[in-house]
Enzyme design. Structure first.
Site, short mmCIF file in Angstrom:
data_model
loop_
_atom_site.label_atom_id
_atom_site.label_comp_id
_atom_site.label_asym_id
_atom_site.label_seq_id
_atom_site.Cartn_x
_atom_site.Cartn_y
_atom_site.Cartn_z
N TYR A 96 0.82 -1.21 0.00
CA TYR A 96 0.00 0.00 0.00
C TYR A 96 0.85 1.25 0.00
O TYR A 96 2.06 1.19 0.21
CB TYR A 96 -0.97 -0.01 1.19
CG TYR A 96 -0.36 0.32 2.54
CD1 TYR A 96 0.49 -0.57 3.19
CD2 TYR A 96 -0.62 1.53 3.17
CE1 TYR A 96 1.03 -0.26 4.43
CE2 TYR A 96 -0.08 1.85 4.41
CZ TYR A 96 0.75 0.95 5.03
OH TYR A 96 1.30 1.25 6.24
N ARG A 107 8.25 4.12 -4.70
CA ARG A 107 8.30 3.12 -3.62
C ARG A 107 7.29 2.00 -3.87
O ARG A 107 7.56 0.82 -3.61
CB ARG A 107 8.07 3.76 -2.26
CG ARG A 107 8.25 2.73 -1.13
CD ARG A 107 8.18 3.37 0.24
NE ARG A 107 6.89 3.99 0.48
CZ ARG A 107 6.63 4.76 1.54
NH1 ARG A 107 7.56 5.01 2.44
NH2 ARG A 107 5.43 5.28 1.70
N ARG A 116 -8.49 -20.61 -1.73
CA ARG A 116 -7.40 -20.30 -0.81
C ARG A 116 -6.27 -21.30 -1.02
O ARG A 116 -6.50 -22.51 -1.01
CB ARG A 116 -7.88 -20.38 0.64
CG ARG A 116 -6.79 -20.10 1.66
CD ARG A 116 -7.34 -20.09 3.08
NE ARG A 116 -6.30 -19.76 4.05
CZ ARG A 116 -5.53 -20.65 4.67
NH1 ARG A 116 -5.68 -21.93 4.45
NH2 ARG A 116 -4.62 -20.24 5.54
N LYS A 160 6.40 -2.08 1.83
CA LYS A 160 5.24 -1.50 2.52
C LYS A 160 4.03 -2.42 2.39
O LYS A 160 3.11 -2.15 1.63
CB LYS A 160 4.96 -0.09 1.97
CG LYS A 160 4.09 0.77 2.89
CD LYS A 160 4.18 2.23 2.52
CE LYS A 160 3.17 3.08 3.23
NZ LYS A 160 3.25 3.07 4.70
N GLU A 205 11.72 2.05 14.44
CA GLU A 205 10.89 3.15 13.96
C GLU A 205 9.60 3.19 14.77
O GLU A 205 9.40 2.36 15.66
CB GLU A 205 10.59 2.98 12.46
CG GLU A 205 9.90 1.68 12.13
CD GLU A 205 9.76 1.42 10.63
OE1 GLU A 205 9.71 2.37 9.84
OE2 GLU A 205 9.66 0.23 10.27
N LEU A 217 10.93 1.05 7.22
CA LEU A 217 10.37 1.54 5.97
C LEU A 217 11.17 2.76 5.52
O LEU A 217 11.52 3.61 6.35
CB LEU A 217 8.90 1.93 6.17
CG LEU A 217 8.22 2.32 4.85
CD1 LEU A 217 7.96 1.09 3.99
CD2 LEU A 217 6.92 3.06 5.10
N1 PDD Z 1 2.80 4.90 7.43
N2 PDD Z 1 7.46 3.60 9.04
C1 PDD Z 1 6.31 2.91 9.04
C2 PDD Z 1 6.28 1.59 9.74
C3 PDD Z 1 5.17 3.42 8.39
O1 PDD Z 1 4.03 2.72 8.38
C4 PDD Z 1 5.25 4.69 7.76
C5 PDD Z 1 4.08 5.28 7.02
C6 PDD Z 1 6.47 5.39 7.80
C7 PDD Z 1 6.64 6.73 7.14
O2 PDD Z 1 6.67 6.62 5.74
P1 PDD Z 1 6.16 7.82 4.81
O3 PDD Z 1 6.95 9.02 5.22
O4 PDD Z 1 6.48 7.37 3.45
O5 PDD Z 1 4.69 8.01 5.09
C8 PDD Z 1 7.55 4.80 8.43
C9 PDD Z 1 1.65 5.38 6.70
C10 PDD Z 1 1.50 6.85 6.73
C11 PDD Z 1 0.41 4.62 7.19
O6 PDD Z 1 0.53 3.44 7.38
O7 PDD Z 1 -0.66 5.22 7.31
#
Ligand code: PDD
Length: 286
Positions: free
Chosen positions: A33, A52, A101, A150, A182, A206
């Site tokens: 996503y 990405r 499945r 992601k 993170e 990420l």
């Molecule tokens: N989340 N690390 C993780 C685990 C994340 O899920 C996200 C983003 C980030 C930051 O990435 P970016 O700057 O590209 O948004 C770092 C999104 C916003 C979400 O899951 O809603």
């Protein structure tokens, strides 16, 4: 207002949108996503998110659902139809469904599933939460080893947010082998003196699109950056801390594990970076 969403080539009311119960996104979390923010009705860093997304798809061998130009068109159309001035566009691509499945991937000709929807978030930029700053707890990082992809495997991050909520806090930072990885949905930083410290890129975190932009802007503003592993103890003793993400931009952190940072209000570096990020992002939004 009923939202208009996008499912596999069709724009339709959210109440009419349907996905197969055999879709691998649903059964196996076999999906990736992106979340792109919208300010002034325009997309922030669409290019970064598109690149990405392609990388996530390639790493998992999921077929590309359409071209980058088509994706941009869909994002823009949903923003217009749903009258989003400030908010988010959520995009998900799954490996699709071949009607049953099975752990084995479906046959080559199975089309991927593509879903997009918008989230209206008035006040995203001028956020009361950012003026107050976030309170963080630390928790173990027990996620899988490819956090650079992601994927929609968000159960543990979601549980982490709930642990934070239960503790009267806003979010959690995760720790693996003694070092902060993170936040549950953001990248993590602390500031000591003039130096911003954040974990270097690897498979363990990420590769945040906001992280990349904010580090570039910090360098341009002559701030010192140290990309290295850091402990939660170092962060607790920092002058200030913050997180970055597409959904919260630069979010100051004012407390870690019950320990107040500085004088307990958002620090000057985090506040400055938030300002710079919002200004530049508005100027380059498409
Ligand atoms: N989340 N690390 C993780 C685990 C994340 O899920 C996200 C983003 C980030 C930051 O990435 P970016 O700057 O590209 O948004 C770092 C999104 C916003 C979400 O899951 O809603």
């Amino acid at each position: 207002m009923t939202r208009t969403v996008y499912v596999n080539g069709t724009y339709l009311p959210e109440t009419d949108a349907k996905i197969s119960i055999f879709d691998r996104g649903f059964l196996m979390s076999d999906a990736v996503y992106e979340v792109t923010s919208v300010l002034d009705g325009k997309l922030i860093d669409f290019e970064g998110h598109a690149v990405r997304l392609q990388r996530s798809l390639d790493e998992l061998d999921i077929k590309k659902p359409c071209t980058k130009d088509e994706l941009l068109k869909i994002h823009r159309k949903l923003v217009v139809i749903n009258q989003i001035e400030e908010g988010l566009v959520y995009l998900q691509v799954t490996r699709g469904s071949d009607g049953d499945r099975d752990f084995v991937f479906p046959s080559e000709d199975t089309p991927p599933t593509l879903v997009l929807f918008t989230q209206n978030k008035p006040g995203l930029a001028d956020s009361p939460a950012a003026r107050k700053g976030a309170k963080i707890i630390s928790i173990d990082d027990i996620r899988w080893g490819r956090r650079d992809i992601k994927t929609v495997q968000l159960l543990y991050p979601s549980m982490g947010k709930m642990m934070a909520k239960k503790a009267g806090c806003d979010d959690a930072w995760m720790i693996e082998n003694g070092y902060v990885t993170e936040g549950t949905s953001n990248n993590a930083y602390f500031v000591k003196g003039n130096t911003i410290v954040t974990r270097p890129l690897s498979n363990e975190i990420l590769h945040g699109i906001t992280r990349k932009a904010v580090l570039r802007m910090a360098k341009e503003a002559q701030m010192q950056i140290d990309e290295r592993l850091f402990t939660i103890e170092e962060a607790r003793e920092a002058d200030e801390a913050f997180t970055t993400s597409a959904s919260a931009f630069v979010m100051p952190v004012v407390e870690i594990d019950g320990i107040q940072l500085g004088n307990g209000i958002p620090g000057p570096i985090a506040r400055r970076l938030r300002e710079i990020y919002l200004e530049e992002s508005r100027n380059t939004a498409i």
